[in-house]
Enzyme design. Sequence first.
Site, PDB file in Angstrom:
ATOM      1  N   GLY A  23       0.838  -1.199   0.000  1.00  0.00           N
ATOM      2  CA  GLY A  23       0.000   0.000   0.000  1.00  0.00           C
ATOM      3  C   GLY A  23       0.867   1.241   0.000  1.00  0.00           C
ATOM      4  CB  SER A  27      -1.854   2.813   3.193  1.00  0.00           C
ATOM      5  OG  SER A  27      -0.850   1.799   3.281  1.00  0.00           O
ATOM      6  CE  LYS A  29       3.377   0.288   3.570  1.00  0.00           C
ATOM      7  NZ  LYS A  29       3.025   1.670   3.944  1.00  0.00           N
ATOM      8  CB  SER A  30       3.497  -1.162   9.861  1.00  0.00           C
ATOM      9  OG  SER A  30       4.547  -0.960   8.942  1.00  0.00           O
ATOM     10  CB  THR A  49      14.586  -3.495   6.831  1.00  0.00           C
ATOM     11  OG1 THR A  49      13.437  -2.671   6.588  1.00  0.00           O
ATOM     12  CG2 THR A  49      14.208  -4.949   6.605  1.00  0.00           C
ATOM     13  CG  HIS A  64       7.058   1.174  13.901  1.00  0.00           C
ATOM     14  ND1 HIS A  64       6.009   0.482  13.352  1.00  0.00           N
ATOM     15  CD2 HIS A  64       7.262   2.240  13.101  1.00  0.00           C
ATOM     16  CE1 HIS A  64       5.578   1.095  12.259  1.00  0.00           C
ATOM     17  NE2 HIS A  64       6.334   2.174  12.078  1.00  0.00           N
ATOM     18  CB  ALA A  66       6.451   2.186  22.223  1.00  0.00           C
ATOM     19  NE  ARG A  68       8.563  -4.572  17.174  1.00  0.00           N
ATOM     20  CZ  ARG A  68       9.385  -3.655  16.676  1.00  0.00           C
ATOM     21  NH1 ARG A  68       8.966  -2.853  15.709  1.00  0.00           N
ATOM     22  NH2 ARG A  68      10.616  -3.519  17.131  1.00  0.00           N
ATOM     23  CD  GLU A  76      17.455  -3.033  16.146  1.00  0.00           C
ATOM     24  OE1 GLU A  76      18.639  -2.680  15.978  1.00  0.00           O
ATOM     25  OE2 GLU A  76      16.690  -2.492  16.967  1.00  0.00           O
TER      26      GLU A  76
END
Length: 208
Positions: A23, A27, A29-30, A49, A64, A66, A68, A76
């Site tokens: 997307g 949008s 996606k994640s 990445t 991100h 925080a 999860r 990583e």
Amino acid sequence: MFVDEDGEAVAVRENPQLILVTGGARSGKSTYAERLARRSGRSVAYIATATAGDDDMRDRIARHQAARPTTWQTIEEPLHLAGAVCQAASLADIILLDCITVWLSNWLLLQDELSSIESTPASVYSEGALQEIEVLLREAQALNAQQRLVIVTNEVGLGIVPAFALGRVYRDVLGAVNRRLAQEAARVYFLIAGLAVDIKRLHEEASL
């Protein structure tokens, strides 16, 4: 059956362990990919990445992280995707790779040909990037029946033609990579305004 960029029907073997989420920017996606991982109720390994190259990226990475669950394993790895998937497969049932878009940026910046990008065809970069993707797909094919690899990527070719050569090369190479991943994936979700559409299913229905 998949239709390539020349309009030819190509028979490909789909990998039931592979899911692609794509997307535009912002949008969802994640968020959607993470929701798929959460709802599975299985162990999750997250492959990141992105690298913290500036304050904005550091802030994004922190947000991100925080968001999860603390039970998720994080790997990583900005470049070597296949190795990261192999490592993640030994840790969890659901492997979430976020994202191909950033990986391609990292990979392109290491290519010697960038010094002559104005005179180097995009196909040169596409060939090299696709070789890396094929190695990644072999690792995906080696996953067991209970495991899933969820890959997040971006659609960057829906807007105007980039003004600079690097932007045009990036768009073309990412398009080639996305097409290859979509060929292999059993499910392909396109995110728009936070809503997910199963475009692989729609494609198959339209091909009947």
